[in-house]
Design a protein around this motif. Structure first.
Motif, short mmCIF file in Angstrom:
data_model
loop_
_atom_site.label_atom_id
_atom_site.label_comp_id
_atom_site.label_asym_id
_atom_site.label_seq_id
_atom_site.Cartn_x
_atom_site.Cartn_y
_atom_site.Cartn_z
N ARG A 185 0.83 -1.21 0.00
CA ARG A 185 0.00 0.00 0.00
C ARG A 185 0.87 1.25 0.00
N ARG A 188 2.21 1.78 -3.49
CA ARG A 188 1.18 2.34 -4.39
C ARG A 188 0.98 3.83 -4.13
N LEU A 189 1.05 4.21 -2.86
CA LEU A 189 0.88 5.62 -2.51
C LEU A 189 2.02 6.46 -3.09
N THR A 191 3.73 5.78 -5.72
CA THR A 191 3.51 5.85 -7.17
C THR A 191 2.48 6.92 -7.51
N GLU A 192 1.41 6.99 -6.72
CA GLU A 192 0.37 7.98 -6.97
C GLU A 192 0.87 9.40 -6.76
N LEU A 193 1.68 9.61 -5.70
CA LEU A 193 2.09 10.96 -5.35
C LEU A 193 3.36 11.41 -6.06
N CYS A 194 4.26 10.48 -6.34
CA CYS A 194 5.56 10.84 -6.90
C CYS A 194 5.83 10.20 -8.26
N GLY A 195 4.98 9.27 -8.68
CA GLY A 195 5.24 8.58 -9.93
C GLY A 195 6.45 7.68 -9.87
N ARG A 196 6.97 7.43 -8.66
CA ARG A 196 8.15 6.59 -8.45
C ARG A 196 9.39 7.14 -9.17
N GLY A 230 -0.89 11.40 3.15
CA GLY A 230 -1.48 10.32 2.38
C GLY A 230 -1.49 9.01 3.15
N ALA A 234 -4.46 6.51 4.19
CA ALA A 234 -4.45 5.12 3.70
C ALA A 234 -4.45 4.12 4.84
#
Length: 503
Positions: A185, A188-189, A191-196, A230, A234
Motif C-alpha cells: 500500500r 502504491r501511494l 507511485t500515486e504521489l511521486c510517480g516513483r 497520504g 491510507a
C-alpha cells in the motif's frame, strides 16, 4: 544531467551539434569534445559520459575502431555514429558494434531532437533502475561500481524512516503478511504521489518500518508531508511516524542520515500518536516510582482489583503525557519487574514487545497488560498449573503444525483455545522456548525445505503457496532469514530425493 561527448574532426559541426543537444530540452550537457579517436578514447575515460557522438571518418582512430576499443574494455556507453557517407556497409558494421543510431551529415535538427528525446527516456529509465540498487548499497555501506558514476555523484537526497504502528515491535517473522500488505500500500501511494520518479522505498529488518529516500529539492519537504498525510488517510487504524535523518545528502552521507533517522524514531516516536519528526528534542522526564512501589505488594498478594485500578491510572497518565515509545517501554519493563513471576522480569524485553505488538492504543495496552500480569483475574481458565499449561500448549503447537500451510491468525488461534493472545503467547514461550509466531514460521520453513528437496518440479512460487505464503518474494526473504540461503540456493545445495509413492 545526461553527460555527452562529441568526437568529430569538423569544429563547425561540433559547435552546431553541441548547441542542438543542449537546447533540445532533454536535460543533456556536452562535457567535452575531441577531433580524433585516440583523444576521444582518453576523453571518454576521463569524463564517463552517458552518451557519445562519434564520426566514422577521423584521423588516427576512426569511429568504428573507437567503438571496438570501447567494447573490448567493457565500456557499453551508448554511441551515435555520424557519417558523411551513406554506404550500407558502414551502417551494417555500426549495428554489429551495438550503436544505437546512425546519422548522416548534415544532421537534421528535427531528426536529432526526436532521437535525443528517445535516448533521454531510455537513459532515465535505466538510471531509475540503477539508483534503486545504488541507494540501497550506499545506505548499507556496500560496494557498487555505479556509486562513483558522475551522474550519481551529482544527486542529493532526503532520508526518512517511516513506521506504521508501534515502533520496532516484536518481529512476526512471516506468521502473517500484514507488513507485506502495508509495504504494498505504501508503494502504491508513492507511485500515486511521486510517480516513483523521485522517491524510493526500502525494507528494514522490521515488517512495519521502511526507509524512504526522496530526491532532494525545493519541493522535497512538501512532498514528504504530502506522503505523510497520504499515509494517514491510507492507514486510518494505525499510527504513522515519519522521522527525518537528513536533507540534501550525498550518497556518502546517506548511511549516517539513515542512522540519525533511526535514532530520532527510537527516541522521539510517541506511542499511539502519529507524528512528522524533523528534529531531535529531549522528551520531558517521567517518574512513576510511587505507583510502582504500590503495585508490587498488590501483585504479590494477588489483589487483582486494586492492581488493575492502579495500572489503569498509570496508563492513563502515560497517555496524557504522550510518552515516547522508548519511555513507555521503560515503564512497562518496570511494571513487569514488580510481578512475582520471575520470567516476566527476566525476559522483559520480549514481553514489552509482545504487549505493544497488538496494542494500537492505550485501551488495548491496558487490557493486554491485565491479562499478562493478572492472568485474567478470577477466570478459572487463566489459572493454570504447569501440567495443565504444558498440555494446552502442546495442543496449540499441534494445531499450528497441522495448519501451518493455511492462513492463520494467531489472534483467532488464541480465541479457538479460549485465551487472550498475549497470555497464550506468554504460556507458549514459557513452555516451548519460542513464541507462537516463531514456532509457526519454523513449521512453514520445514515444510518448504521438504518440498524443495522432494519436489524439484515445483517452482518457488508453488512451494511458497504450499508452505503458507501467497507472496513468493516475501517467502524468499523469510526463507533466507531463517536458513541463510534463498530457496533456489537451498534446492541446489540439497541432494535430489524422489517423492514417496502414495499407497
Amino acid at each position: 544531467m545526461i553527460r555527452v561527448v562529441i568526437i568529430d574532426d569538423e569544429p563547425l559541426l561540433v559547435r552546431s551539434l553541441q548547441t542542438m543537444i543542449e537546447r533540445c530540452g532533454c536535460g543533456m550537457t556536452v562535457v567535452g569534445s575531441a577531433n580524433d579517436g585516440v583523444t576521444g578514447l582518453s576523453l571518454i575515460g576521463q569524463t564517463c559520459p552517458d552518451l557519445v557522438f562519434a564520426d566514422v571518418s577521423m584521423p588516427v582512430l576512426d569511429g568504428l575502431s573507437l567503438i571496438g576499443r570501447l567494447r573490448e574494455e567493457g565500456n557499453e556507453v551508448p554511441v551515435v555514429i555520424l557519417s558523411g557517407y551513406q554506404e550500407f556497409s558502414y551502417a551494417q558494421k555500426a549495428v554489429s558494434l551495438g550503436v544505437i543510431e546512425y546519422l548522416v551529415k548534415p544532421v537534421n535538427p528535427m531528426q536529432l531532437k526526436t532521437l535525443l528525446q528517445k535516448i533521454s527516456g531510455e537513459i532515465g529509465h535505466q538510471r531509475q533502475r540503477t539508483l534503486s540498487r545504488v541507494l540501497q548499497h550506499a545506505i548499507h555501506g556496500e560496494a557498487d561500481a555505479d556509486l562513483n558514476a558522475p551522474w550519481v555523484q551529482e544527486l542529493r537526497f532526503d532520508c526518512w524512516k517511516v513506521c506504521f504502528g508501534v515502533f520496532q515491535y516484536y518481529r512476526k517473522l512471516g506468521v502473517d503478511e500484514t507488513g507485506e500488505a502495508v509495504r504494498q500500500r505504501f508503494g502504491r501511494l508513492l507511485t500515486e504521489l511521486c510517480g516513483r520518479q523521485d522517491a524510493w522505498c526500502f525494507d528494514t529488518r522490521y515488517p512495519n518500518e521502511f526507509r524512504l529516500v526522496l530526491l532532494s529539492g525545493p519541493e522535497s519537504q512538501a512532498a514528504a508531508r504530502a506522503i505523510y498525510e497520504g499515509c494517514l488517510g491510507a492507514e486510518p487504524k494505525k499510527t504513522v511516524t515519519f522521522a527525518l535523518g537528513g536533507t540534501g545528502c550525498t550518497l556518502a552521507q546517506l548511511r549516517e542520515a539513515d542512522a540519525r533517522a533511526s535514532r530520532l524514531l527510537q527516541t522521539q516516536a510517541a506511542f499511539a500518536s502519529s507524528q512528522l519528526l524533523t528534529r531531535q528534542q529531549d522528551p520531558a522526564p517521567v517518574d512513576f516510582s510511587r505507583e510502582l512501589d504500590s503495585l508490587r505488594p498488590l501483585l504479590q498478594k494477588q489483589e487483582s482489583g486494586q492492581a488493575r485500578a492502579l495500572l489503569n491510572g498509570l496508563w492513563a497518565e502515560c497517555e496524557a503525557k504522550q510518552l515516547t515509545q522508548k519511555q513507555l517501554s521503560g515503564v512497562i519493563k518496570a511494571v513487569l519487574r514488580q510481578s512475582p513471576k520471575a520470567e516476566l522480569g527476566e525476559e522483559a524485553d520480549y514481553y514489552v514487545s509482545l504487549l505493544t505488538e497488538n496494542a494500537e492504543d492505550y485501551a488495548a495496552l491496558t487490557s493486554q497488560a491485565d491479562a499478562l500480569l493478572l492472568e485474567g483475574g478470577t477466570d478459572q481458565a487463566f489459572r493454570l498449573n504447569d501440567k495443565s499449561s504444558r498440555a494446552i500448549i502442546g495442543s496449540v503447537a499441534e494445531y499450528l503444525q497441522a495448519h501451518a500451510a493455511e492462513h492463520i491468525s494467531l489472534q483467532s488461534v488464541a480465541e479457538e483455545f479460549g485465551f487472550n493472545y498475549t497470555y497464550l503467547s506468554y504460556l507458549f514461550k514459557k513452555n516451548m522456548g519460542r513464541s507462537p509466531s516463531e514456532y509457526l514460521t519454523a513449521c512453514r520453513i520445514e515444510r518448504a525445505k521438504e518440498l524443495l528437496r522432494r519436489n524439484r518440479e515445483y517452482s518457488v512460487k508453488e512451494v511458497a503457496a504450499l508452505a503458507g505464503y501467497d507472496d513468493p518474494y516475501y517467502f524468499s526473504r523469510i526463507f533466507k532469514n531463517n536458513t541463510g540461503l534463498s530457496p533456489s540456493e537451498y534446492r541446489r545445495a540439497e541432494p535430489t530425493n524422489q517423492p514417496r509413492q502414495e499407497k
